[in-house]
Design an enzyme around this catalytic site. Structure first.
Site, PDB file in Angstrom:
ATOM      1  N   ASP A 106      68.509  -9.781  20.337  1.00  0.00           N
ATOM      2  CA  ASP A 106      67.615  -9.043  21.239  1.00  0.00           C
ATOM      3  C   ASP A 106      67.916  -7.547  21.212  1.00  0.00           C
ATOM      4  O   ASP A 106      67.035  -6.731  21.468  1.00  0.00           O
ATOM      5  CB  ASP A 106      67.648  -9.604  22.663  1.00  0.00           C
ATOM      6  CG  ASP A 106      69.038  -9.670  23.247  1.00  0.00           C
ATOM      7  OD1 ASP A 106      70.018  -9.803  22.485  1.00  0.00           O
ATOM      8  OD2 ASP A 106      69.169  -9.577  24.485  1.00  0.00           O
TER       9      ASP A 106
ATOM     10  N   MET B  30      64.158 -12.150  25.705  1.00  0.00           N
ATOM     11  CA  MET B  30      64.226 -10.804  25.104  1.00  0.00           C
ATOM     12  C   MET B  30      64.886  -9.854  26.112  1.00  0.00           C
ATOM     13  O   MET B  30      64.284  -8.879  26.569  1.00  0.00           O
ATOM     14  CB  MET B  30      62.818 -10.336  24.731  1.00  0.00           C
ATOM     15  CG  MET B  30      62.230 -11.067  23.540  1.00  0.00           C
ATOM     16  SD  MET B  30      62.982 -10.580  21.954  1.00  0.00           S
ATOM     17  CE  MET B  30      64.143 -11.885  21.642  1.00  0.00           C
ATOM     18  N   HIS B  31      66.161 -10.169  26.433  1.00  0.00           N
ATOM     19  CA  HIS B  31      66.872  -9.410  27.469  1.00  0.00           C
ATOM     20  C   HIS B  31      66.822  -7.900  27.211  1.00  0.00           C
ATOM     21  O   HIS B  31      66.427  -7.112  28.066  1.00  0.00           O
ATOM     22  CB  HIS B  31      68.347  -9.818  27.500  1.00  0.00           C
ATOM     23  CG  HIS B  31      68.600 -11.276  27.707  1.00  0.00           C
ATOM     24  ND1 HIS B  31      68.485 -11.886  28.928  1.00  0.00           N
ATOM     25  CD2 HIS B  31      69.009 -12.253  26.845  1.00  0.00           C
ATOM     26  CE1 HIS B  31      68.805 -13.164  28.830  1.00  0.00           C
ATOM     27  NE2 HIS B  31      69.120 -13.411  27.563  1.00  0.00           N
ATOM     28  N   ASP B  32      67.307  -7.518  26.026  1.00  0.00           N
ATOM     29  CA  ASP B  32      67.558  -6.091  25.792  1.00  0.00           C
ATOM     30  C   ASP B  32      66.287  -5.281  25.609  1.00  0.00           C
ATOM     31  O   ASP B  32      66.207  -4.126  26.040  1.00  0.00           O
ATOM     32  CB  ASP B  32      68.464  -5.922  24.569  1.00  0.00           C
ATOM     33  CG  ASP B  32      69.859  -6.464  24.819  1.00  0.00           C
ATOM     34  OD1 ASP B  32      70.225  -6.640  26.004  1.00  0.00           O
ATOM     35  OD2 ASP B  32      70.585  -6.711  23.843  1.00  0.00           O
TER      36      ASP B  32
ATOM     37  N   THR C  95      65.086 -10.777  33.068  1.00  0.00           N
ATOM     38  CA  THR C  95      65.049 -11.014  31.608  1.00  0.00           C
ATOM     39  C   THR C  95      64.885 -12.499  31.283  1.00  0.00           C
ATOM     40  O   THR C  95      64.354 -12.851  30.232  1.00  0.00           O
ATOM     41  CB  THR C  95      66.308 -10.462  30.897  1.00  0.00           C
ATOM     42  OG1 THR C  95      67.465 -11.182  31.334  1.00  0.00           O
ATOM     43  CG2 THR C  95      66.497  -8.983  31.171  1.00  0.00           C
TER      44      THR C  95
END
Ligand code: BDR
Ligand code: CA
Length: 402
Positions: A70, A294-296, A248
């Site tokens: 991510d 898709m945390h980042d 997230t």
């Protein structure tokens, strides 16, 4: 050589800032209390537009990262965002060791044809702990097994922490740190030069959670890996926007997203498609029914378009000593009713004046006050809700070139 440098760096940090944090740095009003900072405008409780976030004409950023599936998406998103001036990318050990995160970051700048951006190698280990990686999620190479050629580009000779310090000093009140890995590099920069907390425009992080962790029941991975570093950052006075698991977790990359990436023929979209395809397949093989989070890239999107998220003012601190809870982020908010008082009221004025407490002093530490702050002072804007469709429109739209 590197080992020697690392030992002396860790010794320095341990003996200064980190040691202070561990020894009850929380009780010192100086570094953390925004009230002691007349030069910076005070945030108001309940405010929903993060001060740390762009929107002005200049959006200088430093991206601190541990690629990471991510992270790779977040980097590619940033590299395809014309409104950003990326002053530096500073890889750190996290998802995988630095020997992978560094070349992975270099690969991303090469894929995006942005080798003009300096990439500065960061910490190869947390401040005072052994590195715990997330190869179970990101594979041994950090990109979920997706293979790209060895990068030709070299990192600059300046170490990440020094780069962070130098860029912030060069552009006072203009630089936002976007951190999507453990906070070791930033904590080292702050320990070298604490004033940068008040010279940076802000910090937008993927990290933390107010609704449970992902590596332990308490802790989110980035904070878990280096809780001492995270505590230094939260207590530094830098205006923070926290994009944590609370939001997230609501973002999942789908088969349809990957198909859109595959269909677009630019190199960034193709690279993202390869990483995304691997991640979706890997995720499915591990038994998950929804796609990888898709945390980042959500943290990156929070900077690019804050309207994707809703924010709430909190005082956040980090548990560093719990055997089961180290790395947990704890949030206090009178607006959210987190101080256990009349949550029916929109803003609990009584709670605004309640002290923020740590655990009761032990017999051995009678001098340690349980009070961290005399009254509620927000230090973080926490993302509490997300428009996931809008986020993916931005992410996939930019990567695929539309
Ligand atoms: C965070 O941890 C890492 O595994 C991801 O890259 C992200 O930064 C999510 O908890
Ligand atoms: Ca990351």
């Amino acid at each position: 050589m590197e080992e020697q440098a690392q030992v002396s760096r860790r010794r320095f940090v341990t003996s200064t800032f980190a040691a202070a944090a561990l020894a009850g740095f929380a009780n010192q009003a100086s570094a953390a209390n925004p009230e002691g900072r007349p030069s910076r405008e005070q945030p108001k409780a309940g405010e929903t537009t993060p001060r740390a976030i762009g929107g002005g004409s200049i959006s200088r950023v430093i991206i601190d990262t541990d690629p990471g599936i991510d992270d790779a998406f977040a980097l590619l998103l940033a590299l395809r965002s014309p409104e950003l001036t990326i002053e530096a990318i500073t890889p750190v050990a996290g998802n995988v060791p630095l020997e992978f995160t560094l070349p992975n970051a270099l690969r991303m700048v090469e894929i995006a044809e942005r080798t003009d951006i300096p990439v500065a190698a960061g910490a190869s280990a947390p401040l005072v702990r052994r590195l715990v990686t997330a190869t179970y999620a990101h594979g041994e190479n950090g990109l979920g097994g997706a293979v790209f050629p060895e990068p030709h580009t070299k990192p600059v000779s300046m170490p990440a922490a020094e780069m962070i310090r130098e860029v912030i000093r060069k552009y006072p009140n203009q630089v936002t740190l976007i951190t999507i890995g453990p906070l070791t590099n930033v904590a080292v920069a702050l320990s070298l030069d604490p004033e940068i907390a008040h010279l940076a425009r802000g910090l937008v992080m993927m990290g933390g959670s107010l609704s449970g962790g992902n590596i332990t029941p308490a802790a989110e991975f980035n904070i878990y890996v280096d809780p001492e570093a995270a505590r230094i950052v939260f207590q530094s006075g830098i205006p923070i926007t926290m994009v944590g698991l609370d939001v997230t977790r609501k973002t999942a990359l789908t088969e349809e997203h990957v198909r859109r990436l595959e269909a677009a023929k630019n190199p960034v979209s193709q690279a993202a498609a390869i990483i995304g395809r691997n991640a979706v397949t890997r995720n499915r093989a591990q038994g998950y029914v929804i796609g990888p989070n898709m945390h980042d890239s959500l943290a990156m999107a929070a900077f690019l378009d804050p309207s994707i998220l809703k924010f709430q003012d909190y005082y956040i601190d980090v548990e560093t000593s719990g055997e089961l809870t180290a790395g947990e982020t704890l949030g206090y908010s009178p607006v959210a009713g987190d101080l256990r008082r009349r949550p029916d009221k929109e803003k609990d004025l009584a709670a605004m004046n309640m002290p923020i407490r740590g655990s009761a002093p032990t017999l051995a530490s009678v001098k340690t006050s349980p009070v961290l702050r005399d009254k509620f002072v927000p230090n973080t804007k926490v993302a509490v809700d997300v428009d996931s469709d809008k986020f993916f429109e931005l992410l996939i739209g930019r990567l695929s070139g539309r």
